[in-house]
Design an enzyme around this catalytic site. Structure first.
Site, PDB file in Angstrom:
ATOM      1  N   GLU A 197     -65.975  13.348  -9.753  1.00 48.10           N
ATOM      2  CA  GLU A 197     -65.819  11.894  -9.844  1.00 48.10           C
ATOM      3  C   GLU A 197     -64.363  11.442  -9.886  1.00 48.10           C
ATOM      4  OE1 GLU A 197     -68.635  10.217 -12.596  1.00 48.10           O
ATOM      5  OE2 GLU A 197     -67.885   8.194 -12.236  1.00 48.10           O
ATOM      6  N   LYS A 201     -74.414  16.062 -14.042  1.00 46.42           N
ATOM      7  CA  LYS A 201     -73.916  15.407 -15.258  1.00 46.42           C
ATOM      8  C   LYS A 201     -74.849  15.737 -16.423  1.00 46.42           C
ATOM      9  CE  LYS A 201     -71.222  11.557 -13.520  1.00 46.42           C
ATOM     10  NZ  LYS A 201     -71.088  10.089 -13.392  1.00 46.42           N
ATOM     11  N   ASN A 212     -71.135   4.113  -9.088  1.00 42.00           N
ATOM     12  CA  ASN A 212     -71.171   3.221 -10.255  1.00 42.00           C
ATOM     13  C   ASN A 212     -71.220   1.750  -9.860  1.00 42.00           C
ATOM     14  OD1 ASN A 212     -71.188   5.312 -12.077  1.00 42.00           O
ATOM     15  ND2 ASN A 212     -68.955   5.466 -12.105  1.00 42.00           N
ATOM     16  N   GLU A 219     -81.886   1.736  -8.699  1.00 47.31           N
ATOM     17  CA  GLU A 219     -80.914   2.744  -8.226  1.00 47.31           C
ATOM     18  C   GLU A 219     -81.093   3.016  -6.732  1.00 47.31           C
ATOM     19  OE1 GLU A 219     -78.316   4.198  -9.581  1.00 47.31           O
ATOM     20  OE2 GLU A 219     -78.535   3.930 -11.740  1.00 47.31           O
ATOM     21  N   HIS A 267     -82.140   1.279 -17.663  1.00 47.06           N
ATOM     22  CA  HIS A 267     -80.859   1.451 -16.976  1.00 47.06           C
ATOM     23  C   HIS A 267     -80.857   0.832 -15.570  1.00 47.06           C
ATOM     24  CE1 HIS A 267     -77.089   3.294 -15.841  1.00 47.06           C
ATOM     25  NE2 HIS A 267     -77.682   3.811 -14.780  1.00 47.06           N
ATOM     26  N   ARG A 322     -71.973  30.134 -23.500  1.00 46.82           N
ATOM     27  CA  ARG A 322     -70.974  29.723 -22.483  1.00 46.82           C
ATOM     28  C   ARG A 322     -71.577  29.433 -21.103  1.00 46.82           C
ATOM     29  NH1 ARG A 322     -67.615  33.904 -24.777  1.00 46.82           N
ATOM     30  NH2 ARG A 322     -66.294  32.944 -26.355  1.00 46.82           N
ATOM     31  N   HIS A 352     -73.884  -1.663 -17.601  1.00 46.27           N
ATOM     32  CA  HIS A 352     -73.707  -1.003 -18.906  1.00 46.27           C
ATOM     33  C   HIS A 352     -73.539  -2.035 -20.015  1.00 46.27           C
ATOM     34  CE1 HIS A 352     -72.183   3.060 -17.124  1.00 46.27           C
ATOM     35  NE2 HIS A 352     -73.485   3.044 -17.264  1.00 46.27           N
ATOM     36  N   HIS A 359     -72.482  -0.941 -12.249  1.00 49.52           N
ATOM     37  CA  HIS A 359     -72.569  -0.324 -13.575  1.00 49.52           C
ATOM     38  C   HIS A 359     -71.679  -0.989 -14.632  1.00 49.52           C
ATOM     39  CE1 HIS A 359     -74.990   2.607 -11.574  1.00 49.52           C
ATOM     40  NE2 HIS A 359     -75.045   3.419 -12.596  1.00 49.52           N
ATOM     41  N   LYS A 391     -77.011  10.906  -2.404  1.00 46.80           N
ATOM     42  CA  LYS A 391     -76.376  11.409  -3.634  1.00 46.80           C
ATOM     43  C   LYS A 391     -75.809  12.812  -3.400  1.00 46.80           C
ATOM     44  CE  LYS A 391     -75.794  11.695  -8.327  1.00 46.80           C
ATOM     45  NZ  LYS A 391     -76.083  11.254  -9.647  1.00 46.80           N
ATOM     46  N   ARG A 427     -67.329   9.603  -5.674  1.00 45.40           N
ATOM     47  CA  ARG A 427     -68.480   9.579  -6.590  1.00 45.40           C
ATOM     48  C   ARG A 427     -68.458   8.330  -7.457  1.00 45.40           C
ATOM     49  NH1 ARG A 427     -71.100  14.641 -10.019  1.00 45.40           N
ATOM     50  NH2 ARG A 427     -72.808  13.415 -10.888  1.00 45.40           N
TER      51      ARG A 427
HETATM   52  N1  GLY Z   1     -75.111   8.545 -11.935  1.00 48.28           N
HETATM   53  C1  GLY Z   1     -73.912   8.591 -11.221  1.00 48.28           C
HETATM   54  C2  GLY Z   1     -73.407   9.974 -10.962  1.00 48.28           C
HETATM   55  O1  GLY Z   1     -74.117  10.943 -11.123  1.00 48.28           O
HETATM   56  O2  GLY Z   1     -72.272  10.121 -10.598  1.00 48.28           O
END
Ligand code: GLY
Length: 356
Positions: free
Chosen positions: A234, A143, A242, A185, A262, A121, A249, A245, A224, A238
């Site tokens: 997000e 993430k 993107n 990026e 990427h 957990r 993507h 993206h 960031k 946040r």
């Molecule tokens: N890569 C975008 C984020 O971490 O929100």
């Protein structure tokens, strides 16, 4: 050493940036060592190049350190590999006090972070990113996740590390495409957040051999960290990370994952988003050209023949994953990203001519 705070209440932590930091890591981690097991999650090439020595140094300094090797490549982010890692941890006698050190780029970061988020957990973990992209993006913000056949990162969680250690010296042995991917990026941070930074990156790209990587990493991490501190889950700001993206993507999926990196796909996506912003009257002709010219300073791979139908298919799939509403990021002037829910598929398809 430069430190940047990621302010998230009781999940707050620090990003440490310093050339040669790897050598000092056992010393910096010692305050977290209470005699628990430490598991380094990494890949063969990195284990040979760096982790073996690092692991020996940890043992010498009194850490109960172990290495778990995961495969190279995106396919490591699977249930199968996840299960292998947690089973190995059980066999090692790991428990709730175990600490994971994720050592590598986005793949070890996502898988190792997801193991940390879910093993018993949730246990502590630290990120030690080794690619430019993971230094400026994926190691920050928590993430974590693995892939399904239906798409990337479909199972996962936002689970913050206890700290992030960035040693820009890792960049010296990175393949140039990896550097280009990270630079994509980095340009994004300037485009969405800091016009001056975008201009300085653009100037830096004229002489890639003397590019100020450490400075660019620091500013990207600051941006960031600020965005994540404000909107960890997000729900709002946040999402502006993107930028580029939606098309990016789709280009990755269209070309086949691994064919285009990427950050390279995102770089192309940003050109399309810049064009769309211009069409909407949000970005001047001059700003749009500057963004495009700056991105095209990167030695990007050829895209080949883009099949509009296939790109559209992937964009629709992206939309499906956003509850039927495409949250498209546009620029309301350079350095100022906003979210629009009104971008049509026709506009996106028309923007592709900018990169063909
Ligand atoms: N890569 C975008 C984020 O971490 O929100």
């Amino acid at each position: 050493m430069k430190t940047i705070d990621v302010k998230l209440g009781d999940r707050s932590h620090v990003i440490h940036i310093e050339s040669g930091l790897l050598k000092r890591l056992p010393e910096l981690l010692s305050k977290y060592n209470q005699g628990q097991k430490w598991v380094i999650v990494s890949q063969k090439s990195l284990i040979e190049k760096y982790v073996s020595v690092f692991h020996s140094n940890l043992i010498e300094d009194g850490f109960d350190s172990h290495i778990i090797e995961i495969p190279e490549g995106e396919h490591a982010k699977s249930f199968r590999e996840y299960q292998k890692v947690v089973n190995q941890m059980m066999n090692l006698g790991c428990d709730r006090s175990t600490t994971i050190l994720v050592f590598g780029g986005g793949v070890p970061g996502d898988l190792g972070g997801f193991v940390a988020a879910t093993f018993m957990r949730g246990i502590d973990y630290f990120q030690i990113p080794t690619t430019l992209l993971s230094m400026v993006d994926s190691s920050i913000g928590g993430k974590t996740g693995i892939n399904l056949d239906a798409g990337k990162n479909l199972v996962g969680s936002i689970y913050q590390p206890k700290g992030i250690f960035i040693d820009p010296e890792f960049l010296a042995t990175l393949p140039s495409e990896e550097i280009v991917s990270g630079l994509g990026e980095i340009l994004k941070y300037g485009a969405i957040y800091d016009k001056e930074f975008l201009s300085s990156i653009s100037r830096g790209l004229d002489e890639l051999e003397s590019f100020p990587f450490s400075e660019a990493i620091k500013r990207s991490c600051e941006i960031k960290a600020e965005v994540v501190s404000e909107d960890e889950n997000e729900k709002g700001r946040r999402r502006t990370l993107n930028f580029g993206h939606t098309v990016g993507h789709a280009l990755e999926a269209h070309s086949g994952y691994g064919k285009i990196r990427h950050g390279e796909a995102i770089a192309y996506g940003m050109i399309c988003s810049g064009w769309i912003s211009n069409e909407l009257g949000l970005l001047s002709d001059e700003e749009t050209s500057f963004l495009k010219e700056s991105i095209f300073k990167l030695p990007l791979p050829e895209l080949g023949d883009l099949k509009t139908g296939s790109i559209l298919h992937f964009i629709k799939r992206d939309k499906k994953h956003q509850s039927g509403v495409l949250h498209f990021i546009v620029l309301n002037g350079l350095g100022n990203a906003i979210i629009s829910n009104k971008i049509t598929e026709e506009l996106i398809v028309n923007s592709l001519k900018e990169i063909q």
